[in-house]
Each structure stands twice: as structure tokens, then as C-alpha cells.
Write an enzyme that holds these catalytic residues in place. Structure first.
Site, short mmCIF file in Angstrom:
data_model
loop_
_atom_site.label_atom_id
_atom_site.label_comp_id
_atom_site.label_asym_id
_atom_site.label_seq_id
_atom_site.Cartn_x
_atom_site.Cartn_y
_atom_site.Cartn_z
N ALA A 69 33.34 34.52 27.37
CA ALA A 69 31.99 34.93 26.96
C ALA A 69 31.91 34.98 25.43
O ALA A 69 30.85 34.74 24.86
CB ALA A 69 31.66 36.29 27.55
N THR A 70 33.02 35.26 24.78
CA THR A 70 33.02 35.26 23.31
C THR A 70 32.59 33.88 22.81
O THR A 70 31.76 33.76 21.90
CB THR A 70 34.43 35.62 22.79
OG1 THR A 70 34.75 36.93 23.25
CG2 THR A 70 34.50 35.59 21.28
N ASN A 149 29.27 47.78 27.01
CA ASN A 149 30.65 47.82 27.50
C ASN A 149 31.32 49.17 27.25
O ASN A 149 32.23 49.56 27.98
CB ASN A 149 31.49 46.70 26.88
CG ASN A 149 31.37 46.64 25.38
OD1 ASN A 149 30.27 46.56 24.84
ND2 ASN A 149 32.48 46.70 24.69
N GLN A 177 28.79 42.67 31.05
CA GLN A 177 29.06 43.89 31.82
C GLN A 177 28.00 44.12 32.89
O GLN A 177 28.11 45.08 33.67
CB GLN A 177 29.12 45.11 30.89
CG GLN A 177 30.22 45.06 29.86
CD GLN A 177 31.61 45.29 30.44
OE1 GLN A 177 31.76 45.79 31.56
NE2 GLN A 177 32.64 44.92 29.69
N SER A 194 31.10 36.34 31.84
CA SER A 194 32.55 36.15 31.80
C SER A 194 33.14 36.39 33.19
O SER A 194 32.78 37.37 33.85
CB SER A 194 33.14 37.16 30.82
OG SER A 194 34.53 37.01 30.72
N HIS A 196 36.24 37.23 34.16
CA HIS A 196 37.23 38.29 34.41
C HIS A 196 36.62 39.68 34.54
O HIS A 196 37.32 40.62 34.91
CB HIS A 196 38.37 38.23 33.39
CG HIS A 196 38.07 38.73 32.01
ND1 HIS A 196 38.45 39.97 31.58
CD2 HIS A 196 37.46 38.14 30.96
CE1 HIS A 196 38.08 40.12 30.31
NE2 HIS A 196 37.48 39.02 29.91
N THR A 232 38.10 19.21 28.61
CA THR A 232 38.33 19.05 30.05
C THR A 232 38.19 20.40 30.74
O THR A 232 38.84 21.37 30.33
CB THR A 232 39.74 18.47 30.29
OG1 THR A 232 39.84 17.25 29.58
CG2 THR A 232 40.02 18.25 31.76
N CYS A 315 38.15 46.33 23.55
CA CYS A 315 38.12 45.18 22.65
C CYS A 315 38.47 45.58 21.23
O CYS A 315 38.99 44.79 20.47
CB CYS A 315 36.75 44.52 22.66
SG CYS A 315 36.35 43.84 24.26
N1 PLP Z 1 30.55 41.06 25.72
C1 PLP Z 1 30.86 42.22 26.31
C2 PLP Z 1 29.80 43.23 26.55
C3 PLP Z 1 32.17 42.46 26.71
O1 PLP Z 1 32.48 43.61 27.30
C4 PLP Z 1 33.16 41.48 26.46
C5 PLP Z 1 34.59 41.75 26.78
O2 PLP Z 1 35.04 42.86 26.75
C6 PLP Z 1 32.77 40.28 25.87
C7 PLP Z 1 31.47 40.11 25.50
C8 PLP Z 1 33.77 39.18 25.62
O3 PLP Z 1 34.10 38.56 26.85
P1 PLP Z 1 35.37 37.60 26.97
O4 PLP Z 1 36.54 38.48 27.26
O5 PLP Z 1 35.05 36.68 28.12
O6 PLP Z 1 35.47 36.84 25.68
#
Ligand code: PLP
Length: 372
Positions: A69-70, A149, A177, A194, A196, A232, A315
Site C-alpha cells: 500500500a505504501t 491505523n 485499515q 494492502s 497483509h 512481473t 510503523c
Molecule cells: N496505510 C495505513 C493506514 C497503514 O496502516 C499501513 C501499514 O501499516 C500502510 C498504509 C502501509 O501499508 P503496507 O504495509 O502495505 O505498505
């Protein structure tokens, strides 16, 4: 171990592990190769894309897979700036966004983007009149997350998207989230998710784009993902994400009710000395961010090694900085250092949450007695 860190990551669902296994073990074809094996891999990726799109629930639009997601958030922000029409050079975001949004916005500000960071009220929600005041014909993008988050509050995303559109701007929603936990409201043009965080594998995220809102590519190369995101694709990761999205959608009501029951149990086990951060009405109930003034949260975590929970944000942990979200609520650095985040969900049991809270409370009480 009692795992109470569902905002940091979630346990992989058995359905996900099972769906991924053949693609991790014997099926190794390149999904972009024209061979029969390649075509088979490409076909399962399209099934997974459809599953993720359904879980997001956007009207039309499409998903492109990313590495996280980042990456999706970086792409949405930088690629939208790249495609901006002259005169639209402003981004509005919020002080409590994830670093993937805030740091990217700051980076863009260093390259000439006009950045406005809205404050939040003490309950963690934005004041829509602050947004109204800032919106004008120079705004390109409004970036606001759905579920926070760290503190779990839910921003009024549908209303924000409507206001952004009225000003001719696009809206980006970080729904990392929110996916699988709360309904994703209609309105945003870009949605980052994301795998995970929904019991899928790490290393894969996605950006949903409404028709016509595709950002310019960030990663150039072989032209995969309609030329928008080269590289890929991993069939195993895509299949895992798709399976996780399908289970999240199928079990949505069930998971929701389970989290509500855990929240009620947690609320009745929580001693009166603890204060809950964030709005009590607009929040996701699988996030309990609490503090007892004067308690050293880092010591609590060290004392209770067999319970996995978090300080502020996972994070940002390790940085030594007090959480920017807690500071945005108006908490002093001292109170922010007392905050812990308990995250629970699909596989958490009532006994686990009650047992963990009792032990956390006893450890905090012991600290306070020692200090007295
Ligand atoms: N945005 C939010 C609200 C998150 O909680 C997180 C991860 O903790 C991210 C973005 C980033 O996601 P990823 O781990 O897939 O890069």
C-alpha cells in the site's frame, strides 16, 4: 502468545495459504508469457483482481497490483501530480495520515506542490468546515484515510469526496485499515489497500482507480498492469490477496459481529484508570488505543513479552519519536508515551482479550504502585 496487533499485520487465513500453495510450490510460469502455463497464471491473476475489486466495491474502475500500500499511495500522489493540469497544484491532507501519505506529500512539497495539512479535533476527526475553507480551484487532490491505523477513528470519506469533487479535485483514500473491517464509502477516485491487513500475504498491495483517474506510472519497464505499473506480477501473491479479499467479503457480517463482541468484552474488562483515545462514536471497534497517565508503555511491552501489542503506531516504532497521531490529538509527549494499541479481529478469542487486559492492567498498576 496472545496476538493483539491486528493493525500492524494480521495472521494469514488458512484459505489464503491453501490458495497460494500451488503457485508458491509447483506453478512457476511467468503470467506475462504467452505459453499455456503463462496464460493459466494470467487467468488466476484476473480472478484475484476481480475479488479485490469486489471487496473494495467501487463503482466501475479497476485495480492495479503493487508491491505494498505504501507503493500504491506513493504512486497515487506522485502520479496524480505528474498528470495535473496547469493551475492545480495543491494537495490537502490530514495531520493523522500514515507516513506513506505524509512523507510523500512532504517530498512533493519540496518539489513545488502547495501542501495543506489539516489538523484534527481532540477526537481525531477532521472538522469539515476546515476542509471547506481550504478547498478552491487550485486543489488537485484531497488525501484522507478511512480508518486510522493508530486510533481507529473513521473519517467521513463520502462527504470529503463530495466536497473535493465540488471543487474539481480528486480524492485519494488510504483504506488499508478499512478494507474488510468497515464498508468503503462511495466517492473516492483512488483507493489504496494492502493484503497483509486482511489476512493475506505481505508484499502486495493495490491501487483502485475510478475510470479516468489513473495516475501517471511511477515504475517503468515491461508495461504490465496496462502500462501503469511495470514489473512481473507474482501469481502466488495475487492469488493470496484475491482469496483474502473473497473471505473478507464473504465473512464481513460475521467478522463485524465478532469484533463487536470483543469490543464489549474489552470495555467491561477495562479498569476506570484507562483513557481511550479517539472518537467513541466514529471508530472501528477492533482498535483499542488507551493510556493510563504516568504509565511507561515501553516498559509494559517489555514486561509482557508473551502478549503482542503496540506502542502508538507499529510503523513508527523504533524511531523513538512520540506518535504524530497522538500529538495531533493534543496529547502531551508524556501522555503519548503511556499509550498502547491493542488490535484484535477474526481469530482473537474473548478469553485472550480479557486475559491480556487483566495482565496489562496488573502490570500498569504495579508500575504506578512502585512510583507512588
Ligand atoms: N496505510 C495505513 C493506514 C497503514 O496502516 C499501513 C501499514 O501499516 C500502510 C498504509 C502501509 O501499508 P503496507 O504495509 O502495505 O505498505
Amino acid at each position: 502468545m496472545i496476538y493483539l496487533d491486528y493493525q500492524a499485520t494480521t495472521p494469514v487465513a488458512p484459505e489464503v495459504a491453501q490458495a497460494m500453495r500451488p503457485w508458491a510450490e509447483e506453478k512457476f510460469a511467468n503470467p506475462h508469457s504467452p505459453s499455456r502455463w503463462g496464460a493459466e497464471a494470467a487467468a488466476v491473476i484476473e480472478v484475484a483482481r476481480d475479488q479485490v475489486e469486489r471487496a473494495i466495491g467501487g463503482d466501475g474502475g479497476s485495480v492495479a497490483f503493487t508491491g505494498s500500500a505504501t507503493e500504491a499511495l506513493n504512486w497515487a500522489l506522485k502520479g496524480t501530480v505528474e498528470r495535473a493540469t496547469p493551475g492545480r497544484n495543491r494537495i490537502i491532507t490530514v495531520a493523522t495520515e500514515h507516513a506513506a501519505v505524509l512523507d510523500t506529500c512532504e517530498w512533493l512539497a519540496g518539489r513545488g506542490v502547495d501542501l495543506t495539512i489539516l489538523p484534527v479535533r481532540p477526537d481525531g476527526l477532521i472538522d469539515l468546515s476546515d476542509l471547506e475553507r481550504e478547498l478552491d480551484e487550485r486543489v488537485l487532490l484531497v488525501a484522507v484515510m478511512l480508518v486510522n491505523n493508530e486510533i481507529g477513528v473513521i473519517q467521513p470519506v463520502a462527504e470529503i469526496a463530495r466536497m473535493a469533487h465540488e471543487a474539481g479535485a480528486l480524492m485519494l483514500c488510504d483504506a488499508v485499515q478499512g478494507l474488510g473491517r468497515v464498508p468503503i464509502p462511495p466517492g473516492p477516485d483512488l483507493v489504496a489497500v494492502s493484503a497483509h491487513k486482511i489476512h493475506g500475504p505481505k508484499g502486495i498491495g493495490a491501487l483502485w482507480m475510478s475510470n479516468g483517474a489513473d495516475p501517471a506510472p511511477l515504475i517503468h519497464g515491461g508495461g504490465q498492469e496496462r502500462g501503469l505499473r511495470s514489473g512481473t506480477l507474482s501469481p502466488a501473491l495475487c492469488v493470496g490477496f484475491g482469496a483474502a479479499a473473497k473471505v473478507a467479503l464473504d465473512r464481513f457480517e460475521h467478522d463485524h459481529e465478532h469484533v463487536e463482541e470483543l469490543w464489549i468484552e474489552a470495555g467491561s474488562s477495562l479498569m476506570t484508570d484507562w483513557i481511550i483515545n479517539g472518537s467513541m462514536t466514529q471508530r472501528y471497534h477492533g482498535n483499542l488505543n488507551i493510556y493510563w497517565p504516568g504509565v511507561d508503555a515501553a516498559r509494559l511491552i517489555a514486561d509482557l513479552r508473551d502478549i503482542a501489542f503496540s506502542l502508538g503506531s507499529a510503523c513508527a516504532s523504533g524511531s523513538g519519536r512520540p506518535s504524530h497521531v497522538l500529538r495531533a490529538l493534543g496529547l502531551s509527549d508524556r501522555d503519548a508515551r503511556s499509550c498502547i494499541r491493542l488490535g484484535f479481529g477474526r481469530y482473537t478469542t474473548e478469553d485472550e482479550i480479557i486475559g491480556a487486559l487483566n495482565r496489562i492492567d496488573a502490570a500498569a498498576r504495579a508500575q504506578q504502585d512502585l512510583a507512588a
